[in-house]
Write a protein that holds these residues in place. Sequence first.
Motif, PDB file in Angstrom:
ATOM      1  N   ALA A  26     -36.604 -42.739 -96.047  1.00 39.19           N
ATOM      2  CA  ALA A  26     -35.526 -42.639 -95.053  1.00 39.19           C
ATOM      3  C   ALA A  26     -36.051 -42.943 -93.657  1.00 39.19           C
ATOM      4  O   ALA A  26     -35.431 -43.697 -92.901  1.00 39.19           O
ATOM      5  N   ASP A  27     -37.185 -42.361 -93.304  1.00 35.96           N
ATOM      6  CA  ASP A  27     -37.763 -42.600 -91.975  1.00 35.96           C
ATOM      7  C   ASP A  27     -38.037 -44.086 -91.757  1.00 35.96           C
ATOM      8  O   ASP A  27     -37.743 -44.637 -90.691  1.00 35.96           O
ATOM      9  N   THR A  28     -38.599 -44.726 -92.766  1.00 34.80           N
ATOM     10  CA  THR A  28     -38.907 -46.154 -92.664  1.00 34.80           C
ATOM     11  C   THR A  28     -37.638 -46.981 -92.544  1.00 34.80           C
ATOM     12  O   THR A  28     -37.569 -47.916 -91.739  1.00 34.80           O
ATOM     13  N   PHE A  29     -36.616 -46.647 -93.332  1.00 28.73           N
ATOM     14  CA  PHE A  29     -35.343 -47.372 -93.262  1.00 28.73           C
ATOM     15  C   PHE A  29     -34.756 -47.325 -91.858  1.00 28.73           C
ATOM     16  O   PHE A  29     -34.407 -48.361 -91.272  1.00 28.73           O
ATOM     17  N   TRP A  30     -34.639 -46.128 -91.279  1.00 24.77           N
ATOM     18  CA  TRP A  30     -34.023 -45.995 -89.951  1.00 24.77           C
ATOM     19  C   TRP A  30     -34.889 -46.637 -88.879  1.00 24.77           C
ATOM     20  O   TRP A  30     -34.369 -47.220 -87.924  1.00 24.77           O
ATOM     21  N   HIS A  31     -36.194 -46.564 -89.023  1.00 25.39           N
ATOM     22  CA  HIS A  31     -37.111 -47.203 -88.081  1.00 25.39           C
ATOM     23  C   HIS A  31     -36.908 -48.719 -88.089  1.00 25.39           C
ATOM     24  O   HIS A  31     -36.740 -49.354 -87.032  1.00 25.39           O
ATOM     25  N   GLU A  32     -36.895 -49.308 -89.269  1.00 25.78           N
ATOM     26  CA  GLU A  32     -36.738 -50.762 -89.379  1.00 25.78           C
ATOM     27  C   GLU A  32     -35.328 -51.212 -88.993  1.00 25.78           C
ATOM     28  O   GLU A  32     -35.160 -52.293 -88.418  1.00 25.78           O
ATOM     29  N   LEU A  33     -34.325 -50.388 -89.293  1.00 21.93           N
ATOM     30  CA  LEU A  33     -32.963 -50.711 -88.868  1.00 21.93           C
ATOM     31  C   LEU A  33     -32.872 -50.748 -87.348  1.00 21.93           C
ATOM     32  O   LEU A  33     -32.231 -51.635 -86.771  1.00 21.93           O
ATOM     33  N   THR A  34     -33.532 -49.811 -86.691  1.00 20.97           N
ATOM     34  CA  THR A  34     -33.549 -49.797 -85.225  1.00 20.97           C
ATOM     35  C   THR A  34     -34.185 -51.075 -84.693  1.00 20.97           C
ATOM     36  O   THR A  34     -33.660 -51.698 -83.758  1.00 20.97           O
ATOM     37  N   HIS A  35     -35.311 -51.497 -85.295  1.00 22.08           N
ATOM     38  CA  HIS A  35     -35.929 -52.768 -84.893  1.00 22.08           C
ATOM     39  C   HIS A  35     -34.939 -53.927 -85.052  1.00 22.08           C
ATOM     40  O   HIS A  35     -34.813 -54.765 -84.155  1.00 22.08           O
ATOM     41  N   ALA A  36     -34.237 -53.973 -86.184  1.00 20.11           N
ATOM     42  CA  ALA A  36     -33.302 -55.070 -86.443  1.00 20.11           C
ATOM     43  C   ALA A  36     -32.160 -55.094 -85.428  1.00 20.11           C
ATOM     44  O   ALA A  36     -31.766 -56.163 -84.945  1.00 20.11           O
ATOM     45  N   ILE A  37     -31.628 -53.937 -85.099  1.00 20.93           N
ATOM     46  CA  ILE A  37     -30.533 -53.856 -84.132  1.00 20.93           C
ATOM     47  C   ILE A  37     -31.010 -54.304 -82.755  1.00 20.93           C
ATOM     48  O   ILE A  37     -30.336 -55.095 -82.077  1.00 20.93           O
ATOM     49  N   LEU A  38     -32.174 -53.810 -82.333  1.00 21.43           N
ATOM     50  CA  LEU A  38     -32.693 -54.196 -81.021  1.00 21.43           C
ATOM     51  C   LEU A  38     -32.981 -55.693 -80.957  1.00 21.43           C
ATOM     52  O   LEU A  38     -32.716 -56.343 -79.937  1.00 21.43           O
ATOM     53  N   GLU A  39     -33.510 -56.254 -82.032  1.00 16.12           N
ATOM     54  CA  GLU A  39     -33.756 -57.701 -82.083  1.00 16.12           C
ATOM     55  C   GLU A  39     -32.445 -58.470 -81.969  1.00 16.12           C
ATOM     56  O   GLU A  39     -32.347 -59.437 -81.212  1.00 16.12           O
ATOM     57  N   ASP A  40     -31.434 -58.034 -82.707  1.00 12.69           N
ATOM     58  CA  ASP A  40     -30.124 -58.681 -82.669  1.00 12.69           C
ATOM     59  C   ASP A  40     -29.508 -58.622 -81.274  1.00 12.69           C
ATOM     60  O   ASP A  40     -28.823 -59.551 -80.847  1.00 12.69           O
ATOM     61  N   MET A  41     -29.780 -57.536 -80.554  1.00 15.10           N
ATOM     62  CA  MET A  41     -29.251 -57.365 -79.203  1.00 15.10           C
ATOM     63  C   MET A  41     -30.074 -58.117 -78.156  1.00 15.10           C
ATOM     64  O   MET A  41     -29.677 -58.178 -76.990  1.00 15.10           O
ATOM     65  N   GLY A  42     -31.201 -58.672 -78.570  1.00  6.93           N
ATOM     66  CA  GLY A  42     -32.062 -59.371 -77.623  1.00  6.93           C
ATOM     67  C   GLY A  42     -32.884 -58.429 -76.752  1.00  6.93           C
ATOM     68  O   GLY A  42     -33.402 -58.827 -75.712  1.00  6.93           O
ATOM     69  N   GLU A  43     -33.017 -57.190 -77.181  1.00  8.66           N
ATOM     70  CA  GLU A  43     -33.764 -56.174 -76.434  1.00  8.66           C
ATOM     71  C   GLU A  43     -35.227 -56.190 -76.865  1.00  8.66           C
ATOM     72  O   GLU A  43     -35.737 -55.252 -77.475  1.00  8.66           O
ATOM     73  N   HIS A  44     -35.913 -57.271 -76.518  1.00 10.88           N
ATOM     74  CA  HIS A  44     -37.290 -57.469 -76.981  1.00 10.88           C
ATOM     75  C   HIS A  44     -38.256 -56.426 -76.420  1.00 10.88           C
ATOM     76  O   HIS A  44     -39.171 -55.985 -77.122  1.00 10.88           O
ATOM     77  N   ARG A  45     -38.072 -56.030 -75.173  1.00  8.16           N
ATOM     78  CA  ARG A  45     -38.963 -55.038 -74.573  1.00  8.16           C
ATOM     79  C   ARG A  45     -38.873 -53.717 -75.325  1.00  8.16           C
ATOM     80  O   ARG A  45     -39.885 -53.121 -75.694  1.00  8.16           O
TER      81      ARG A  45
END
Length: 69
Positions: A26-45
């Motif tokens: 679960a921790d890994t899923f939510w961590h990677e989902l957060t990365h995917a959302i931020l990438e999609d939003m263009g929030e690279h920093r």
Amino acid sequence: KIVTHATYKRKNGTEVHVKFSEQEIADTFWHELTHAILEDMGEHRLNNNERFVEAFSSRLYQAIKTARF
């Protein structure tokens, strides 16, 4: 299918068996989902800030887990 265990060989030939708990999955899923959302939003920093990603994903998971509708 969710992978709950893995086996791999070290360079010296010994096998290592690893079993992942439901919490780790679960921790890994939510961590990677957060990365995917931020990438999609263009929030690279923010996406490259592991401290932020870990803190945010942990809070997101707790919110989802404890939500009452």
